[in-house]
Design a protein around this motif. Structure first.
Motif, PDB file in Angstrom:
ATOM      1  N   VAL A   1       0.842  -1.204   0.000  1.00  0.00           N
ATOM      2  CA  VAL A   1       0.000   0.000   0.000  1.00  0.00           C
ATOM      3  C   VAL A   1       0.873   1.248   0.000  1.00  0.00           C
ATOM      4  N   MET A   2       1.913   1.236   0.837  1.00  0.00           N
ATOM      5  CA  MET A   2       2.796   2.400   0.896  1.00  0.00           C
ATOM      6  C   MET A   2       3.504   2.617  -0.456  1.00  0.00           C
ATOM      7  N   GLN A   3       3.914   1.509  -1.094  1.00  0.00           N
ATOM      8  CA  GLN A   3       4.566   1.624  -2.397  1.00  0.00           C
ATOM      9  C   GLN A   3       3.602   2.170  -3.438  1.00  0.00           C
ATOM     10  N   MET A   4       2.341   1.698  -3.362  1.00  0.00           N
ATOM     11  CA  MET A   4       1.336   2.178  -4.310  1.00  0.00           C
ATOM     12  C   MET A   4       1.073   3.670  -4.132  1.00  0.00           C
ATOM     13  N   GLU A   5       1.007   4.117  -2.862  1.00  0.00           N
ATOM     14  CA  GLU A   5       0.777   5.537  -2.596  1.00  0.00           C
ATOM     15  C   GLU A   5       1.945   6.374  -3.121  1.00  0.00           C
ATOM     16  N   LYS A   6       3.174   5.881  -2.923  1.00  0.00           N
ATOM     17  CA  LYS A   6       4.347   6.592  -3.399  1.00  0.00           C
ATOM     18  C   LYS A   6       4.326   6.723  -4.915  1.00  0.00           C
ATOM     19  N   GLU A   7       4.031   5.600  -5.597  1.00  0.00           N
ATOM     20  CA  GLU A   7       4.012   5.624  -7.053  1.00  0.00           C
ATOM     21  C   GLU A   7       2.850   6.467  -7.583  1.00  0.00           C
ATOM     22  N   LEU A   8       1.743   6.477  -6.843  1.00  0.00           N
ATOM     23  CA  LEU A   8       0.604   7.299  -7.242  1.00  0.00           C
ATOM     24  C   LEU A   8       0.961   8.790  -7.159  1.00  0.00           C
ATOM     25  N   GLN A   9       1.684   9.166  -6.112  1.00  0.00           N
ATOM     26  CA  GLN A   9       2.111  10.559  -5.975  1.00  0.00           C
ATOM     27  C   GLN A   9       3.076  10.936  -7.102  1.00  0.00           C
ATOM     28  N   GLU A  10       3.968   9.992  -7.456  1.00  0.00           N
ATOM     29  CA  GLU A  10       4.885  10.247  -8.563  1.00  0.00           C
ATOM     30  C   GLU A  10       4.114  10.452  -9.860  1.00  0.00           C
ATOM     31  N   LEU A  11       3.084   9.646 -10.062  1.00  0.00           N
ATOM     32  CA  LEU A  11       2.258   9.771 -11.261  1.00  0.00           C
ATOM     33  C   LEU A  11       1.568  11.131 -11.313  1.00  0.00           C
ATOM     34  N   LYS A  12       1.004  11.561 -10.168  1.00  0.00           N
ATOM     35  CA  LYS A  12       0.340  12.869 -10.122  1.00  0.00           C
ATOM     36  C   LYS A  12       1.338  13.998 -10.428  1.00  0.00           C
ATOM     37  N   ALA A  13       2.552  13.875  -9.850  1.00  0.00           N
ATOM     38  CA  ALA A  13       3.565  14.916 -10.062  1.00  0.00           C
ATOM     39  C   ALA A  13       3.973  14.987 -11.533  1.00  0.00           C
ATOM     40  N   LEU A  14       4.139  13.787 -12.158  1.00  0.00           N
ATOM     41  CA  LEU A  14       4.515  13.770 -13.565  1.00  0.00           C
ATOM     42  C   LEU A  14       3.425  14.370 -14.448  1.00  0.00           C
ATOM     43  N   LEU A  15       2.178  14.019 -14.166  1.00  0.00           N
ATOM     44  CA  LEU A  15       1.065  14.572 -14.944  1.00  0.00           C
ATOM     45  C   LEU A  15       0.970  16.081 -14.789  1.00  0.00           C
ATOM     46  N   LYS A  16       1.171  16.560 -13.544  1.00  0.00           N
ATOM     47  CA  LYS A  16       1.113  17.999 -13.289  1.00  0.00           C
ATOM     48  C   LYS A  16       2.235  18.728 -14.024  1.00  0.00           C
ATOM     49  N   GLN A  17       3.458  18.123 -13.978  1.00  0.00           N
ATOM     50  CA  GLN A  17       4.599  18.733 -14.640  1.00  0.00           C
ATOM     51  C   GLN A  17       4.376  18.812 -16.146  1.00  0.00           C
ATOM     52  N   GLU A  18       3.844  17.715 -16.704  1.00  0.00           N
ATOM     53  CA  GLU A  18       3.588  17.715 -18.138  1.00  0.00           C
ATOM     54  C   GLU A  18       2.526  18.747 -18.509  1.00  0.00           C
ATOM     55  N   GLY A  19       1.501  18.864 -17.680  1.00  0.00           N
ATOM     56  CA  GLY A  19       0.448  19.862 -17.947  1.00  0.00           C
ATOM     57  C   GLY A  19       0.989  21.279 -17.909  1.00  0.00           C
ATOM     58  N   GLN A  20       1.863  21.553 -16.925  1.00  0.00           N
ATOM     59  CA  GLN A  20       2.460  22.885 -16.825  1.00  0.00           C
ATOM     60  C   GLN A  20       3.327  23.185 -18.033  1.00  0.00           C
ATOM     61  N   GLN A  21       4.082  22.174 -18.493  1.00  0.00           N
ATOM     62  CA  GLN A  21       4.932  22.384 -19.651  1.00  0.00           C
ATOM     63  C   GLN A  21       4.079  22.676 -20.882  1.00  0.00           C
TER      64      GLN A  21
END
Length: 444
Positions: free
Chosen positions: A34-54
Motif C-alpha cells: 500500500v505504501m509503495q502504491m501511494e508513493k508511485e501514485l504521488q509520482e504519477l500525479k507529479a509527472l502529470l502535473k509537470q507535463e500539464g504545466q509544460q
C-alpha cells in the motif's frame, strides 16, 4: 521519456492489484505494498502535473510569438510582378467635439475640427458651446517595396480628408488631400535616399505622444510635411540625416499684423541636419535647421538667414509607461504650432525683421492594463516678436490635454479627452478654448 515512466507507474499499480489472494496473505506485506502504491501514485500525479504545466508554457509561448508576428506583419500584401509587393491600410476615425470659446465666436474653419492655436478667438465675447462631429481625420495609404539590382526601393502614398469642401446641410462631403508621396532608395545596407513629400526631417514624429486630438501638444510641437531630398546614414545604434527641403516665408506687415504670404521669395532650400541616438531606454533626436527668409514686393528685395535647434525624444519606463518631450528654439516661424507665429515682419521702413520662438512639450503615458491607458501632456510656445511689428500679433500659445484610451483589440480604440488651450497677443489680449473630444477609431 516522461510518457514511458508514466506507463511504468501505471503497470506497477495494475500488477499490485492483479492477484489479491497472494497480495493480501501477509498483513506486513500488504502495508508495504500500500505504501509503495501511494508513493508511485504521488509520482504519477507529479509527472502529470509537470507535463500539464509544460504544455501550458508551450501554448503561452506560441501565443506570444503569434501576437508579436501580428504586430509587425504587413496589413495587407499583394504581389505585383516578381519583385514588387503592395501594402495598403489606414483607419476610420470618428470625432465628436464639444467646444467652448471664451473670448469670441467659433472660428468657422479648420479650428472647429482640430486644435489650431492661431484660430482661437481673442478679445471678444463668447457665444456658448457648440458641438461638431466629423470623419475628416480618417486616412488611407498605399506602400510598395521593390527589390532591384541597385537596391531596395520603397514608396509611400497617403491621403486624408482634412481639406474642406462640401457642407453639413446635406452630404457632409469633403475633399481629400495628399499627406505623403515619396520613394526611398536603400542603395546600400546602411544608407538610403528619400525623395518626395513627407514629414520634415526637423520633426521627430516618434516623440509625438498618443492623443485623441489630431496632433496633441500642438502649441509646442514642430509639425510640417514638405517636399525634400533626404540622405540617411546608419551609425551603429543611431543614424545621421541630411536634407534639403522646400522653403517658404510667412511674414506680417507693420501695423496691420496681416499675413503677407505673397512676399515668399526664397531662392535656396531649407537645410536640416539631424542625429538620431539611443542611450539605454532613452531614444533621442538632435536637429538643426538653417533657412533663408526672404521677400520681394516689387520695390524692396530683402532676405535674412534663420537658424533653429530641436531636441526631442522618448524615455521608455520599465512598467511600459513612457515620457515624451520636445524643445525647440530659434527662427522657427511656420515650423512650430501650425504657423501660430510668422517668420518675421516688415517694419514701417520696409526692413525685414525676424522673430525668435521658444517652444516645447512634455507628455507622460500610463498603461492601466493591456487595454486601458491615458496620457497627460502640456505644450507651450512663446515669441520674441521683431521690433516695429504690430502688437496685435500672437506672442504666446499653450494647451493642456488629458485623455483616456480603451482598446478592446489592438485595431479598435475608443477615447476621450479634455483640452484647454489659449492664445495671447503681444498687447495682452487673450482668448481661451475649452473642449471635450471623444473618438472611435478602427485601423485596417
Amino acid at each position: 521519456m516522461r510518457r514511458t515512466k508514466i506507463a511504468c507507474v501505471c503497470l506497477s499499480l495494475l500488477a499490485a492489484t492483479a492477484a489479491p489472494g497472494v497480495a493480501f496473505a501477509d498483513a506486513v506485506d500488504l502495508e508495504q505494498r500500500v505504501m509503495q502504491m501511494e508513493k508511485e501514485l504521488q509520482e504519477l500525479k507529479a509527472l502529470l502535473k509537470q507535463e500539464g504545466q509544460q504544455r501550458e508554457t508551450e501554448v503561452a509561448a506560441i501565443n506570444t510569438q503569434v501576437a508579436e508576428v501580428a504586430k509587425t506583419a504587413p496589413k495587407a500584401n499583394l504581389k505585383l510582378g516578381d519583385n514588387t509587393t503592395l501594402t495598403y491600410g489606414g483607419f476610420i476615425k470618428v470625432n465628436g467635439l464639444y467646444s467652448d470659446y471664451d473670448d469670441g465666436p467659433r472660428p468657422g474653419n479648420i479650428g472647429d475640427e482640430i486644435l489650431v492655436p492661431s484660430t482661437i478667438p481673442v478679445g471678444g465675447v463668447g457665444e456658448g458651446a457648440q458641438f461638431d462631429s466629423d470623419v475628416k481625420t480618417s486616412r488611407f495609404f498605399f506602400k510598395t517595396s521593390t527589390q532591384t539590382s541597385a537596391g531596395l526601393l520603397n514608396s509611400h502614398f497617403e491621403m486624408d480628408l482634412l481639406s474642406g469642401g462640401g457642407d453639413e446641410r446635406v452630404s457632409n462631403s469633403t475633399n481629400s488631400r495628399i499627406r505623403h508621396a515619396y520613394f526611398d532608395w536603400k542603395y546600400s545596407s546602411d544608407a538610403s535616399l528619400l525623395v518626395g513629400q513627407t514629414w520634415s526631417t526637423f520633426f521627430n514624429v516618434g516623440a509625438l505622444p498618443e492623443s485623441v486630438e489630431f496632433i496633441g501638444p500642438t502649441s509646442g510641437t514642430i509639425f510640417n510635411r514638405q517636399t525634400q531630398l533626404r540622405w540617411t546614414k546608419s551609425l551603429g545604434s543611431g543614424s545621421f540625416m541630411l536634407a534639403a527641403e522646400n522653403p517658404s516665408t510667412s511674414l506680417t506687415d507693420a501695423g496691420s499684423g496681416i499675413a503677407a504670404s505673397n512676399y515668399d521669395d526664397n531662392s535656396v532650400p531649407d537645410i536640416v541636419a539631424r542625429f538620431n541616438g539611443k542611450a539605454g531606454n532613452h531614444a533621442y533626436t538632435i536637429a538643426a535647421l538653417g533657412r533663408e527668409i526672404a521677400y520681394d514686393d516689387g520695390l524692396l528685395d530683402e532676405s535674412d538667414f534663420g537658424f533653429a535647434l530641436n531636441l526631442s525624444g522618448k524615455f521608455s519606463l520599465g512598467n511600459g509607461d513612457d515620457i515624451r518631450y520636445s524643445f525647440s528654439h530659434g527662427n522657427l516661424g511656420r515650423y512650430i504650432a501650425l504657423n501660430a507665429f510668422r517668420d518675421g515682419g516688415i517694419d514701417a521702413a520696409g526692413n525685414l525683421e525676424l522673430t525668435d520662438v521658444t517652444g516645447g512639450y512634455v507628455a507622460y503615458r500610463h498603461n492601466w492594463n493591456d487595454k486601458l491607458r491615458s496620457t497627460i501632456q502640456y505644450a507651450l510656445a512663446t515669441a520674441d516678436l521683431a521690433p516695429g511689428i504690430a502688437s496685435s500679433n500672437t506672442e504666446r500659445v499653450d494647451n493642456f490635454n488629458v485623455n483616456l484610451m480603451y482598446s478592446p483589440t489592438p485595431k479598435l480604440t475608443f477615447g476621450g479627452a479634455l483640452i484647454k488651450a489659449s492664445r495671447e497677443l503681444e498687447n495682452g489680449a487673450k482668448g481661451e478654448l475649452n473642449r471635450l473630444q471623444v473618438t472611435a477609431k478602427f485601423a485596417f
